[in-house]
Design a protein around this motif. Structure first.
Motif, PDB file in Angstrom:
ATOM      1  N   ALA A  84      41.700  52.824  39.640  1.00 52.16           N
ATOM      2  CA  ALA A  84      42.958  52.821  40.381  1.00 52.16           C
ATOM      3  C   ALA A  84      44.099  52.666  39.391  1.00 52.16           C
ATOM      4  CB  ALA A  84      42.977  51.697  41.409  1.00 52.16           C
ATOM      5  N   ARG A  85      45.269  53.140  39.801  1.00 54.92           N
ATOM      6  CA  ARG A  85      46.466  52.946  38.987  1.00 54.92           C
ATOM      7  C   ARG A  85      47.506  52.265  39.882  1.00 54.92           C
ATOM      8  NH1 ARG A  85      47.588  55.553  34.376  1.00 54.92           N
ATOM      9  NH2 ARG A  85      46.390  57.410  34.915  1.00 54.92           N
ATOM     10  N   ARG A  86      47.731  50.984  39.614  1.00 59.56           N
ATOM     11  CA  ARG A  86      48.663  50.218  40.429  1.00 59.56           C
ATOM     12  C   ARG A  86      50.093  50.454  39.956  1.00 59.56           C
ATOM     13  NH1 ARG A  86      45.552  44.309  40.593  1.00 59.56           N
ATOM     14  NH2 ARG A  86      43.519  45.088  41.309  1.00 59.56           N
ATOM     15  N   LYS A  87      50.996  50.725  40.893  1.00 57.66           N
ATOM     16  CA  LYS A  87      52.406  50.984  40.550  1.00 57.66           C
ATOM     17  C   LYS A  87      53.202  49.675  40.532  1.00 57.66           C
ATOM     18  CE  LYS A  87      51.491  55.400  40.718  1.00 57.66           C
ATOM     19  NZ  LYS A  87      52.153  56.283  41.668  1.00 57.66           N
ATOM     20  N   PHE A  88      52.531  48.596  40.164  1.00 60.91           N
ATOM     21  CA  PHE A  88      53.167  47.289  40.125  1.00 60.91           C
ATOM     22  C   PHE A  88      52.417  46.420  39.119  1.00 60.91           C
ATOM     23  CE2 PHE A  88      50.268  47.707  43.736  1.00 60.91           C
ATOM     24  CZ  PHE A  88      49.340  46.719  43.478  1.00 60.91           C
ATOM     25  N   TYR A  89      52.904  45.204  38.914  1.00 57.56           N
ATOM     26  CA  TYR A  89      52.318  44.278  37.940  1.00 57.56           C
ATOM     27  C   TYR A  89      51.381  43.298  38.639  1.00 57.56           C
ATOM     28  CZ  TYR A  89      55.979  45.922  34.766  1.00 57.56           C
ATOM     29  OH  TYR A  89      56.790  46.701  33.980  1.00 57.56           O
ATOM     30  N   SER A  90      50.304  42.920  37.959  1.00 57.44           N
ATOM     31  CA  SER A  90      49.362  41.935  38.490  1.00 57.44           C
ATOM     32  C   SER A  90      49.113  40.864  37.433  1.00 57.44           C
ATOM     33  CB  SER A  90      48.026  42.585  38.866  1.00 57.44           C
ATOM     34  OG  SER A  90      48.195  43.579  39.855  1.00 57.44           O
ATOM     35  N   VAL A  91      49.107  39.602  37.879  1.00 57.36           N
ATOM     36  CA  VAL A  91      48.779  38.468  37.020  1.00 57.36           C
ATOM     37  C   VAL A  91      47.687  37.676  37.724  1.00 57.36           C
ATOM     38  CG1 VAL A  91      49.613  36.376  35.893  1.00 57.36           C
ATOM     39  CG2 VAL A  91      51.131  38.359  36.131  1.00 57.36           C
ATOM     40  N   VAL A  92      46.586  37.429  37.027  1.00 58.75           N
ATOM     41  CA  VAL A  92      45.445  36.732  37.622  1.00 58.75           C
ATOM     42  C   VAL A  92      45.187  35.444  36.863  1.00 58.75           C
ATOM     43  CG1 VAL A  92      43.004  36.849  38.194  1.00 58.75           C
ATOM     44  CG2 VAL A  92      44.423  38.916  38.370  1.00 58.75           C
ATOM     45  N   LEU A  93      45.087  34.350  37.597  1.00 61.99           N
ATOM     46  CA  LEU A  93      44.666  33.068  37.042  1.00 61.99           C
ATOM     47  C   LEU A  93      43.267  32.780  37.565  1.00 61.99           C
ATOM     48  CD1 LEU A  93      45.116  30.333  35.602  1.00 61.99           C
ATOM     49  CD2 LEU A  93      46.120  29.495  37.747  1.00 61.99           C
ATOM     50  N   LEU A  94      42.301  32.710  36.658  1.00 62.28           N
ATOM     51  CA  LEU A  94      40.900  32.461  37.023  1.00 62.28           C
ATOM     52  C   LEU A  94      40.549  31.031  36.624  1.00 62.28           C
ATOM     53  CD1 LEU A  94      38.237  33.743  38.091  1.00 62.28           C
ATOM     54  CD2 LEU A  94      37.724  34.362  35.713  1.00 62.28           C
ATOM     55  N   THR A  95      40.310  30.185  37.628  1.00 61.84           N
ATOM     56  CA  THR A  95      39.983  28.785  37.347  1.00 61.84           C
ATOM     57  C   THR A  95      38.493  28.502  37.423  1.00 61.84           C
ATOM     58  OG1 THR A  95      40.354  28.196  39.670  1.00 61.84           O
ATOM     59  CG2 THR A  95      42.235  28.009  38.168  1.00 61.84           C
ATOM     60  N   ALA A  96      37.726  29.371  38.091  1.00 64.79           N
ATOM     61  CA  ALA A  96      36.273  29.188  38.195  1.00 64.79           C
ATOM     62  C   ALA A  96      35.632  30.547  38.423  1.00 64.79           C
ATOM     63  CB  ALA A  96      35.925  28.234  39.339  1.00 64.79           C
ATOM     64  N   GLY A  97      34.349  30.659  38.040  1.00 60.65           N
ATOM     65  CA  GLY A  97      33.617  31.900  38.260  1.00 60.65           C
ATOM     66  C   GLY A  97      33.723  32.870  37.098  1.00 60.65           C
ATOM     67  N   GLU A  98      33.125  34.050  37.287  1.00 61.96           N
ATOM     68  CA  GLU A  98      33.082  35.085  36.253  1.00 61.96           C
ATOM     69  C   GLU A  98      33.591  36.402  36.832  1.00 61.96           C
ATOM     70  OE1 GLU A  98      32.066  34.472  33.146  1.00 61.96           O
ATOM     71  OE2 GLU A  98      31.451  32.386  33.536  1.00 61.96           O
ATOM     72  N   VAL A  99      34.353  37.141  36.033  1.00 67.75           N
ATOM     73  CA  VAL A  99      34.932  38.413  36.458  1.00 67.75           C
ATOM     74  C   VAL A  99      34.720  39.449  35.364  1.00 67.75           C
ATOM     75  CG1 VAL A  99      37.118  39.616  36.875  1.00 67.75           C
ATOM     76  CG2 VAL A  99      36.664  37.452  38.021  1.00 67.75           C
ATOM     77  N   SER A 100      34.382  40.672  35.766  1.00 66.54           N
ATOM     78  CA  SER A 100      34.292  41.807  34.841  1.00 66.54           C
ATOM     79  C   SER A 100      35.193  42.913  35.371  1.00 66.54           C
ATOM     80  CB  SER A 100      32.842  42.300  34.742  1.00 66.54           C
ATOM     81  OG  SER A 100      32.769  43.478  33.967  1.00 66.54           O
ATOM     82  N   GLU A 101      36.151  43.359  34.540  1.00 64.09           N
ATOM     83  CA  GLU A 101      37.083  44.406  34.961  1.00 64.09           C
ATOM     84  C   GLU A 101      37.409  45.309  33.778  1.00 64.09           C
ATOM     85  OE1 GLU A 101      40.465  43.170  37.182  1.00 64.09           O
ATOM     86  OE2 GLU A 101      39.336  41.840  38.500  1.00 64.09           O
ATOM     87  N   VAL A 102      37.812  46.546  34.090  1.00 72.38           N
ATOM     88  CA  VAL A 102      38.273  47.480  33.068  1.00 72.38           C
ATOM     89  C   VAL A 102      39.787  47.591  33.198  1.00 72.38           C
ATOM     90  CG1 VAL A 102      38.216  49.844  32.204  1.00 72.38           C
ATOM     91  CG2 VAL A 102      36.111  48.769  33.035  1.00 72.38           C
ATOM     92  N   ILE A 103      40.498  47.279  32.121  1.00 72.86           N
ATOM     93  CA  ILE A 103      41.957  47.407  32.069  1.00 72.86           C
ATOM     94  C   ILE A 103      42.277  48.430  31.006  1.00 72.86           C
ATOM     95  CG2 ILE A 103      44.142  46.199  31.697  1.00 72.86           C
ATOM     96  CD1 ILE A 103      42.704  43.606  32.471  1.00 72.86           C
ATOM     97  N   GLY A 104      42.925  49.511  31.412  1.00 75.14           N
ATOM     98  CA  GLY A 104      43.111  50.624  30.497  1.00 75.14           C
ATOM     99  C   GLY A 104      41.783  51.318  30.299  1.00 75.14           C
ATOM    100  N   TYR A 105      41.306  51.326  29.060  1.00 75.29           N
ATOM    101  CA  TYR A 105      40.030  51.975  28.770  1.00 75.29           C
ATOM    102  C   TYR A 105      39.020  50.988  28.183  1.00 75.29           C
ATOM    103  CZ  TYR A 105      42.709  56.231  29.526  1.00 75.29           C
ATOM    104  OH  TYR A 105      43.494  57.208  30.096  1.00 75.29           O
TER     105      TYR A 105
END
Length: 318
Positions: A64-85
């Protein structure tokens, strides 16, 4: 991680809900959902990661290409994401940032994730103070920098409180001053993140492809020279590449033409001055090096749908 080749364009929080959440009627905040605000422009939404984790639809691996800004604060757990390439794995006590128009896809979220996601667009960030910090000046929103932070215990506690306060103020806002306070807390979060980021910047090497490096250099030059240089060929000359090649690479990496970024910078600067100063439209046109006031007005209306005077009347805090 296998990615879908089809890129979904996501323009705002409403489209985010429709794409990522099983229930498109889901409200990020029940209290906010019942309130109708007469003031403010752009949007800001905050949602708990544990709520998102339960409501994610079947879009794992879809770009996806979001036309806005996102800021994520992760306090617990595990996350896997692709940002850019590039694929990233985030654990507890981390923050990560997705710039406007950046390619992004969700890999996996553990069932134990906790934290906050804050989404906002550039228009919302316009503050009623002169010489505001611009979003593209924050290092974590720049293509040639790593888009994440590892936080200490104290930093995590501070950021958790700031996100909670941001959400609380957003839910309670009813006046222009309330809305300004929400924007101030957003600004504080970004400034604190920048302070932490700059302190730790040297600890993490970051590699970009040649095309990503070219686009990052182009965007930096636009940020520095958009007032006097408004043509793609001027930037191509500074980068020692052909204008068509520059445009093709920018389009491939960002999804937009090179001229789009020059125009966007001019429009954002115009909006800032319309809201933050008492300068006349003619003065603003001259300050932005437009020699023809009528052309400046047509340029602004073509991009925004409003004349400069209409935009100022609609959005400026009285």
């Amino acid at each position: 991680m296998k990615l879908s080749s089809k890129i979904k364009e996501i323009n705002d929080a409403g489209e985010f809900k429709e794409y990522y959440l099983l229930d498109a009627q889901y409200s990020f905040c029940e209290e906010c959902n019942r309130m109708d605000y007469a003031h403010g422009n752009g949007f800001l939404e905050i949602v708990a990661l544990e709520d998102l984790q339960k409501l994610h639809s079947r879009h794992i691996g879809h770009q996806a290409r979001r036309k806005f800004y996102s800021v994520v604060l992760l306090t617990a757990g595990e996350v896997s994401e692709v940002i850019g390439y590039q694929e990233y794995h985030f654990g507890p006590q981390s923050m990560y940032f997705i710039p406007e128009n950046q390619l992004h896809s969700i890999g996996s979220w553990s069932e134990t994730v906790k934290g906050f996601l804050c989404m906002f667009d550039a228009d919302y960030f316009l503050l009623c103070i002169k010489h505001q910090i611009k979003l593209n000046q924050f290092p974590f929103f720049q293509l040639d920098n790593v888009p994440y932070l590892k936080l200490s215990d104290r930093e995590t506690q501070m950021m958790t409180h700031l996100f909670w306060k941001l959400n609380s103020e957003k839910c309670q806002k009813t006046t222009l001053n309330d809305d300004l306070l929400v924007k101030m807390f957003l600004n504080i979060i970004l400034l604190e993140a920048e302070r932490i980021y700059n302190h730790k910047a040297a600890e993490q090497p970051f590699n970009l492809s040649r095309n990503e490096q070219l686009v990052a250099q182009f965007q930096l030059l636009v940020n520095q020279h958009f007032l006097e240089k408004k043509q793609v060929n001027e930037y191509a000359g500074m980068l020692h590449v052909h204008p068509h090649y520059l445009n093709d690479v920018v389009k491939e990496v960002s999804g937009f033409s090179a001229s789009y970024f020059i125009q966007k910078q001019l429009i954002q600067e115009t909006k800032s001055r319309l809201i933050q100063t008492s300068d006349t439209v003619s003065m603003i046109a001259a300050e932005l090096n437009f020699t023809d006031d009528s052309y400046f007005g047509r340029f602004f209306k073509r991009i925004t749908g409003s004349t400069p005077q209409q935009y100022r009347k609609q959005h400026r805090h009285q």
